[in-house]
Motif scaffolding. Sequence first.
Motif: not given
Length: 286
Positions: A237, A214, A220, A210
Amino acid sequence: MSSHQRTQGYVPGAWGSSLPPAAPSFAAFAPDGAGAGFAGVGARAALDAARTAAAAPGARPEYATSFAPPEDPRAREARAQEEALAATRAAAARTEAERIERENSGGPPRLRTVVLPHATLPRFLAIASANSARNLETCGLLLGRENTRTRYVVETLLIPKQHATSDTCTMDEEEGVLGFTEGRGLITLGWIHTHPSQSCFMSSVDLHTHASFQRMLPESFAVVCAPKSDPNFGIFRLTDPPGLQTVLKCTAKQAFHPHPDVPIYTDADRGHVQMREAPLEIVDLR
């Protein structure tokens, strides 16, 4: 909070749990019988006026048509790619401007709202059910576009070609995914994957995956679906700071590893991600 969540640095979001009400729908209303008298009073006078105007010296008829020659597919594809590239450059420019503003102000980023259709989770779980029954993960991408200057909307759930184990899922043939997103002028707003037999948390592998999303787009988010767990899904997140910076600087070689004892990730569905009733397209490239 599960032991997995504590180990990986999860901290619950500080936002309230209530979401803003969905935007009302609007319809145009006309008075009863509007237009019903077209052929009645005044119609002859209008027809006479039109004939007089047509007979006037120098009068030339004007024609309008909605038909046009079919567009060359190559030209359409080239235009779509140009529009996608322009949208990507514009989003990157805004992200960089916000990064500079954030560094100058010393505060956290101001995140745009991201609308996630309610149908996303049940439809993804249905697609993943065959893999889940075999204790294999399934992953997908959540694509959309900038609806306004302050909001993104997820429009497409894309299932790429992939291979998986019980605790990993890897996307294959990324060129095809890139071609699809650019051809449609879409942006990757988030990603979704299953934990078929584990609880709902972000593993160290998930956190590193991730971080790359991001880093490109602060809004995101990651969705984890854990059908055998309670809760059975989470929308997450990385904290920024310190989570994003911590993961990006991590140099651990092993796939699954602990991170420093700081808040690494948190909830996103109590902040900028809002689940609403909205259309959702499913595209399965497998």
